[in-house]
Motif scaffolding. Sequence first.
Motif, PDB file in Angstrom:
ATOM      1  N   THR A  87      57.563  47.745  30.513  1.00  0.00           N
ATOM      2  CA  THR A  87      56.709  47.295  29.611  1.00  0.00           C
ATOM      3  C   THR A  87      55.868  47.368  29.747  1.00  0.00           C
ATOM      4  OG1 THR A  87      57.409  47.034  27.264  1.00  0.00           O
ATOM      5  CG2 THR A  87      57.398  45.492  28.165  1.00  0.00           C
ATOM      6  N   GLU A  88      54.539  47.263  28.850  1.00  0.00           N
ATOM      7  CA  GLU A  88      53.515  47.164  28.291  1.00  0.00           C
ATOM      8  C   GLU A  88      53.679  45.497  27.544  1.00  0.00           C
ATOM      9  OE1 GLU A  88      50.228  48.330  27.788  1.00  0.00           O
ATOM     10  OE2 GLU A  88      50.961  50.192  28.869  1.00  0.00           O
ATOM     11  N   LEU A  89      52.408  44.765  28.732  1.00  0.00           N
ATOM     12  CA  LEU A  89      52.354  43.491  28.317  1.00  0.00           C
ATOM     13  C   LEU A  89      50.691  43.452  27.796  1.00  0.00           C
ATOM     14  CD1 LEU A  89      54.925  41.897  31.729  1.00  0.00           C
ATOM     15  CD2 LEU A  89      55.126  41.526  28.797  1.00  0.00           C
ATOM     16  N   ALA A  90      50.829  41.912  26.967  1.00  0.00           N
ATOM     17  CA  ALA A  90      49.382  41.437  26.566  1.00  0.00           C
ATOM     18  C   ALA A  90      49.234  40.295  26.794  1.00  0.00           C
ATOM     19  CB  ALA A  90      48.722  42.555  25.606  1.00  0.00           C
ATOM     20  N   LEU A  91      47.998  39.943  26.919  1.00  0.00           N
ATOM     21  CA  LEU A  91      47.695  38.027  27.007  1.00  0.00           C
ATOM     22  C   LEU A  91      46.810  38.242  25.693  1.00  0.00           C
ATOM     23  CD1 LEU A  91      47.722  36.936  30.546  1.00  0.00           C
ATOM     24  CD2 LEU A  91      49.583  37.092  29.165  1.00  0.00           C
ATOM     25  N   SER A  92      46.737  37.409  24.994  1.00  0.00           N
ATOM     26  CA  SER A  92      45.454  37.436  24.097  1.00  0.00           C
ATOM     27  C   SER A  92      45.204  36.086  23.484  1.00  0.00           C
ATOM     28  CB  SER A  92      46.135  38.024  22.275  1.00  0.00           C
ATOM     29  OG  SER A  92      45.152  37.401  21.115  1.00  0.00           O
ATOM     30  N   PHE A  93      44.163  35.977  24.123  1.00  0.00           N
ATOM     31  CA  PHE A  93      43.561  34.274  24.234  1.00  0.00           C
ATOM     32  C   PHE A  93      42.648  33.845  23.306  1.00  0.00           C
ATOM     33  CE2 PHE A  93      43.334  36.473  28.623  1.00  0.00           C
ATOM     34  CZ  PHE A  93      43.801  35.351  29.472  1.00  0.00           C
ATOM     35  N   GLN A  94      42.228  32.696  22.989  1.00  0.00           N
ATOM     36  CA  GLN A  94      42.262  31.576  21.996  1.00  0.00           C
ATOM     37  C   GLN A  94      41.026  31.489  22.228  1.00  0.00           C
ATOM     38  OE1 GLN A  94      43.772  28.244  21.996  1.00  0.00           O
ATOM     39  NE2 GLN A  94      42.220  26.820  20.426  1.00  0.00           N
TER      40      GLN A  94
END
Length: 125
Positions: free
Chosen positions: A88-95
């Motif tokens: 699947t698609e993964l994402a990291l959303s950074f602070q």
Amino acid sequence: MGQQEKSSANSNSMQRVKVYCLSDDGKWDDQGTGHVSVDYLERSEDLGLFVFDAEDNETLLMHRIRAEDIYRRQEDSIIAWKDPDYATELALSFQEPAGCSFIWEHISNVQRNLQFSAINSKSTK
């Protein structure tokens, strides 16, 4: 000089991320919040992305960085990719955007080194 010392002390908060996984119905599911790092996978010379839960230190994500994976940087604070292990698609959303830049550079360097190694191993055969 003082600024540099301060930034290394802050590097942990800079690397704070939310992990998202694209569900079958096309929605981004929040998998948790933690700290991301680039490190060697266990019993391997391969590098990967690790995200450890901010609360209980559980592993939220372990992703092997591959030369052929296509990473996308979106806005200032998101890195996304299609992960073959998770299918699947993964994402990291950074602070912090600085944390995103830091990890983006790491991924780019790892991929460059992998591609360089692949070219070298082909030319020596």
